[in-house]
Scaffold this motif. Structure first.
Motif, PDB file in Angstrom:
ATOM      1  N   LEU B 127      89.843 -26.432   2.664  1.00 19.76           N
ATOM      2  CA  LEU B 127      90.536 -25.175   3.900  1.00 19.76           C
ATOM      3  C   LEU B 127      89.346 -24.673   4.909  1.00 19.76           C
ATOM      4  CD1 LEU B 127      92.544 -22.687   1.135  1.00 19.76           C
ATOM      5  CD2 LEU B 127      93.399 -24.919   2.379  1.00 19.76           C
ATOM      6  N   PRO B 128      90.531 -24.682   6.398  1.00 21.72           N
ATOM      7  CA  PRO B 128      89.730 -24.042   7.192  1.00 21.72           C
ATOM      8  C   PRO B 128      88.955 -22.654   7.013  1.00 21.72           C
ATOM      9  CG  PRO B 128      92.420 -24.387   8.018  1.00 21.72           C
ATOM     10  CD  PRO B 128      92.185 -24.152   6.461  1.00 21.72           C
ATOM     11  N   CYS B 129      87.501 -22.191   7.604  1.00 24.12           N
ATOM     12  CA  CYS B 129      87.224 -21.207   7.714  1.00 24.12           C
ATOM     13  C   CYS B 129      86.279 -20.929   8.802  1.00 24.12           C
ATOM     14  CB  CYS B 129      86.269 -21.252   6.962  1.00 24.12           C
ATOM     15  SG  CYS B 129      85.309 -20.034   6.806  1.00 24.12           S
ATOM     16  N   ASN B 130      86.402 -20.402   9.921  1.00 20.82           N
ATOM     17  CA  ASN B 130      85.345 -20.319  11.093  1.00 20.82           C
ATOM     18  C   ASN B 130      84.022 -19.782  10.337  1.00 20.82           C
ATOM     19  OD1 ASN B 130      87.438 -20.664  13.387  1.00 20.82           O
ATOM     20  ND2 ASN B 130      88.210 -18.867  12.833  1.00 20.82           N
ATOM     21  N   LYS B 131      83.387 -19.429   9.692  1.00 23.49           N
ATOM     22  CA  LYS B 131      82.788 -19.553   9.253  1.00 23.49           C
ATOM     23  C   LYS B 131      82.175 -20.297   8.902  1.00 23.49           C
ATOM     24  CE  LYS B 131      81.368 -14.623   7.371  1.00 23.49           C
ATOM     25  NZ  LYS B 131      80.147 -14.146   8.549  1.00 23.49           N
ATOM     26  N   ARG B 132      82.720 -21.132   7.795  1.00 23.97           N
ATOM     27  CA  ARG B 132      81.819 -21.902   7.658  1.00 23.97           C
ATOM     28  C   ARG B 132      81.827 -23.337   8.336  1.00 23.97           C
ATOM     29  NH1 ARG B 132      85.311 -25.013   5.360  1.00 23.97           N
ATOM     30  NH2 ARG B 132      86.038 -23.298   4.290  1.00 23.97           N
ATOM     31  N   ALA B 133      83.197 -23.611   8.954  1.00 18.68           N
ATOM     32  CA  ALA B 133      83.534 -24.595   9.877  1.00 18.68           C
ATOM     33  C   ALA B 133      83.631 -23.981  10.753  1.00 18.68           C
ATOM     34  CB  ALA B 133      84.508 -25.784   9.184  1.00 18.68           C
ATOM     35  N   PRO B 134      82.564 -23.753  12.071  1.00 14.73           N
ATOM     36  CA  PRO B 134      83.279 -22.850  13.570  1.00 14.73           C
ATOM     37  C   PRO B 134      84.299 -23.925  14.129  1.00 14.73           C
ATOM     38  CG  PRO B 134      80.841 -23.125  13.303  1.00 14.73           C
ATOM     39  CD  PRO B 134      81.187 -23.591  12.144  1.00 14.73           C
ATOM     40  N   GLY B 135      85.519 -23.076  14.409  1.00 13.35           N
ATOM     41  CA  GLY B 135      86.339 -23.742  15.518  1.00 13.35           C
ATOM     42  C   GLY B 135      87.405 -24.003  13.795  1.00 13.35           C
ATOM     43  N   SER B 136      87.096 -24.574  13.039  1.00 11.99           N
ATOM     44  CA  SER B 136      88.430 -24.580  12.011  1.00 11.99           C
ATOM     45  C   SER B 136      89.671 -23.651  11.993  1.00 11.99           C
ATOM     46  CB  SER B 136      87.641 -24.868  11.285  1.00 11.99           C
ATOM     47  OG  SER B 136      87.220 -24.500  10.013  1.00 11.99           O
ATOM     48  N   GLY B 137      88.956 -23.138  12.147  1.00 10.10           N
ATOM     49  CA  GLY B 137      90.519 -21.453  11.656  1.00 10.10           C
ATOM     50  C   GLY B 137      89.689 -20.665  10.588  1.00 10.10           C
ATOM     51  N   CYS B 138      90.648 -19.422  10.953  1.00 11.79           N
ATOM     52  CA  CYS B 138      90.162 -18.795   9.583  1.00 11.79           C
ATOM     53  C   CYS B 138      91.823 -18.732   8.427  1.00 11.79           C
ATOM     54  CB  CYS B 138      90.104 -17.712   9.992  1.00 11.79           C
ATOM     55  SG  CYS B 138      90.470 -15.678   8.863  1.00 11.79           S
ATOM     56  N   ALA B 139      91.409 -19.520   6.788  1.00 17.21           N
ATOM     57  CA  ALA B 139      92.163 -19.619   6.066  1.00 17.21           C
ATOM     58  C   ALA B 139      92.599 -18.079   5.943  1.00 17.21           C
ATOM     59  CB  ALA B 139      92.347 -20.553   4.719  1.00 17.21           C
ATOM     60  N   ALA B 140      91.905 -17.680   5.862  1.00 19.95           N
ATOM     61  CA  ALA B 140      92.127 -15.635   4.772  1.00 19.95           C
ATOM     62  C   ALA B 140      93.468 -15.034   5.324  1.00 19.95           C
ATOM     63  CB  ALA B 140      91.354 -15.202   5.281  1.00 19.95           C
ATOM     64  N   ILE B 141      93.544 -15.443   7.085  1.00 19.67           N
ATOM     65  CA  ILE B 141      94.294 -14.434   7.970  1.00 19.67           C
ATOM     66  C   ILE B 141      95.752 -15.161   7.761  1.00 19.67           C
ATOM     67  CG2 ILE B 141      94.980 -14.095  10.680  1.00 19.67           C
ATOM     68  CD1 ILE B 141      92.398 -14.143  11.457  1.00 19.67           C
ATOM     69  N   GLY B 142      96.676 -14.349   7.345  1.00 16.92           N
ATOM     70  CA  GLY B 142      98.215 -15.273   6.233  1.00 16.92           C
ATOM     71  C   GLY B 142      98.066 -15.749   5.087  1.00 16.92           C
TER      72      GLY B 142
END
Ligand SMILES: Cc1cc2nc3c(=O)[nH]c(=O)nc-3n(C[C@H](O)[C@H](O)[C@H](O)COP(=O)(O)OP(=O)(O)OC[C@H]3O[C@@H](n4cnc5c(N)ncnc54)[C@H](O)[C@@H]3O)c2cc1C
Ligand code: SF4
Ligand code: FES
Ligand code: FES
Lengths: 210, 321
Positions: B127-142
């Motif tokens: 899943l996307p995660c800006n902390k792990r893969a900068p710029g990929s998005g945040c899967a937690a939001i929503g």
């Protein structure tokens, strides 16, 4: 690691051969400064496992748990979660309990490791091992080596005055009771929920009354 | 786990240099967080510099009357130190409430400060995660956000910092001492060590590449009643949902001064000095200031009343001594 099955199989066979040869000789004490297997380019790691000085040549990725189980054939130490969440892999390093799944074998060069195999033997059980049998401190037995090694660590920590989350007065001497014991053993999960008997077994060895 | 080379550093300066010499290198201390993340390929260092044998494992008095804690002092040893138990009890309490006996024997002071978030999406590499893969998005939001931040979050990341120890260090105004690869040393107030996520959630802290923590210094003891109260899903061996580190000074049974820091609510230990001026007026008044500007989701809105109640309980506990 799994991509390297050929080499792992080789290591296993070699290590097994060394240990088998020793066991038929009499016991593990005879394995002194043995090179178990050579494979990777990293410098060999010297470990004193249950009193035996060993040299192992391991891929730097090898956890202490995998070194014990897969390379030294000491399978008493169990792998439950491989993430520090269950305590099945508990061993003593330089006398202190740790999770062997969350550390690298190379980090322990020159250190002394005690596993369940080194705590006691079938003929000469450690008091904790005897108490776990006497109190039925297990059902399936999978978590048991970790429980016993952790208990050994707890008794040492209490004797050194290490406090816990439930210790009321941080400046007073530390005294063991059931509440203390349960808190201190919380890093060891038992899927069979043998907890009451685990506590009874350790209490017996610790020598306090419920 | 990805393959990596390994070396054992021989001095702090040597360790800092070793990490910048090889691209993709990292320090390893206890390994209890880093190896967990390496197994999942969330962290993929190509080279590990082992800092365990640098002799940074002493706790020493400072000329100012405080304590200097070596970066490699194990969590158990710090919590058990007689001086810490007597003068900085909130720190002992916070440490003892974290992880398990086995983990505390291995975890180090620096490693604990620098442990990474427990956001479940950070751990889920599909899943996307800006902390792990900068710029990929945040899967937690929503997504499922029960454990996430209610203060200081950004549109890029709503993760919390999981350390208990850091919350106590924050209330004690600890200072982090580092050495950089070029040999320069600096001292960072703990308030400035951890960052808010902003647009760069991949950077948890203000440390630069190769900057090695060598020690953490506590100022001279401040007295008061020390409490660390941690609310979690089970009684032991679980991360905080909400936690409070408190040092409160009483005049008989009336609290006259205090310091408070909050865990489980933000990307860093949360302390609002202005709220501390309100301690004399009670928990509600303090919480009002601490929680101003809070933003919640459907799943973590419960943290606001939980902070209020935990604060009330903390202050009542402290009054009993
Ligand atoms: C099952 C489980 C439960 C846990 N529960 C809790 C809990 O309830 N509360 C809590 O607070 N924590 C908890 N933890 C986390 C634990 O406290 C951390 O894993 C530990 O403190 C990390 O310390 P370490 O020395 O092992 O760090 P490492 O894993 O060795 O390192 C962590 C990071 O710090 C960096 N680093 C290490 N030393 C230095 C240095 N000197 N200078 C610069 N960088 C450095 C490393 O490069 C790495 O990025 C839990 C962990 C597990 C596995
Ligand atoms: S909250 Fe932060 S850590 Fe969690 S998924 Fe979003 S960016 Fe990643
Ligand atoms: S296997 Fe190590 S803690 Fe579970
Ligand atoms: S006895 Fe089965 S897991 Fe503990």
């Amino acid at each position: 690691m799994s991509s390297n099955v050929g080499r792992r199989t080789f290591l296993k066979t070699t290590a097994a051969a060394v240990l088998a040869a020793t066991e038929s000789g009499s016991n593990l004490q005879a394995v002194n400064a043995q090179t178990i297997a050579k494979a990777s380019s990293a410098a060999p790691t010297r470990l004193t496992v249950n009193g035996n000085d060993l040299t192992v040549d391991l891929d730097s990725r090898t956890t202490l748990l995998d070194a014990l189980r897969e390379h030294l054939q000491l399978t008493g130490t169990k792998k439950g979660c491989d993430q520090g969440q269950c305590g099945a892999c508990t061993v003593l390093v330089e006398g202190r309990r740790i999770n062997s799944c969350l550390t690298l074998a190379v980090m322990h060069d020159g250190q002394a490791i005690t596993t369940i195999e080194g705590l006691g033997t079938p003929d000469k059980l450690h008091p904790l091992q005897r108490a776990f049998v006497a109190h039925d401190g297990f059902q399936c037995g999978y978590c048991t080596p970790g429980q016993i090694m952790s208990a050994a660590g707890v008794l040492d920590e209490v004797s050194r005055g290490v406090p816990s989350h439930v210790t009321r007065d941080l400046t007073a001497a530390v005294r063991l009771n059931d509440t203390e014991l349960r808190e201190r053993m919380s890093g060891n999960i038992c899927r069979c929920a043998a907890y009451p008997n685990i506590v009874a077994a350790i209490r017996d060895v610790a020598g306090y009354r419920a | 786990m990805r393959a990596f080379t390994y070396e054992r550093a021989t001095s702090p300066a040597d360790a800092a240099e070793a990490v910048v010499r090889k691209p993709g290198a990292k320090f390893i201390a206890g390994g209890t967080n880093l190896l967990d993340l390496m197994k999942l390929q969330i962290e993929t260092p190509t080279h590990l510099v082992d800092v365990n044998r640098l002799g940074l494992d002493a706790i020493e008095p400072t000329p100012e009357g405080g304590l200097r804690i070596g970066a490699l002092v194990r969590n158990t040893d710090l919590a058990s130190d007689a001086r810490v138990r007597k003068d900085y009890a909130v720190l002992s309490r916070a440490l003892l409430s974290g992880a398990s006996g086995q983990l505390r024997n291995k975890a180090t002071t620096a490693g604990n400060l620098l442990q990474r978030t427990r956001c479940p999406y950070f751990y889920e590499t599909a899943l996307p995660c800006n902390k792990r893969a900068p710029g990929s998005g945040c899967a937690a939001i929503g997504g499922l956000t029960r454990n996430h931040a209610v203060l200081g979050a950004s549109d890029a990341c709503i993760a919390t910092h999981p350390s208990d120890m850091a919350v106590a260090m924050r209330v004690l105004d600890a200072t982090i001492e580092t050495v950089s690869p070029d040999g320069t040393r600096r001292a960072i107030p703990i308030a400035d060590l951890h960052r808010l996520p902003g647009n760069e959630p991949q950077n948890d802290t203000t440390l630069s590449m190769g900057e090695l923590i060598v020690s953490v210094t506590l100022p001279r003891p401040i007295g008061g009643v020390h409490v660390y109260r941690k609310v979690r899903d089970r009684a032991s061996y679980a991360f905080a949902t909400v936690s409070i580190a408190a040092v409160l000074v009483f005049d008989r049974d009336r609290v006259v001064r205090g310091r408070l820091a909050f865990g489980g609510v933000a990307h860093k230990p949360w302390r609002v000095e202005a709220a501390e001026a309100e301690v004399g007026r009670g928990a509600e008044a303090v919480a009002e200031v601490v929680l101003s500007g809070a933003t919640t989701t459907e799943h973590n809105a419960f943290k606001l009343p939980l902070v209020r109640r935990t604060l009330a309980a903390t202050m009542t506990d402290a009054a009993k001594g």
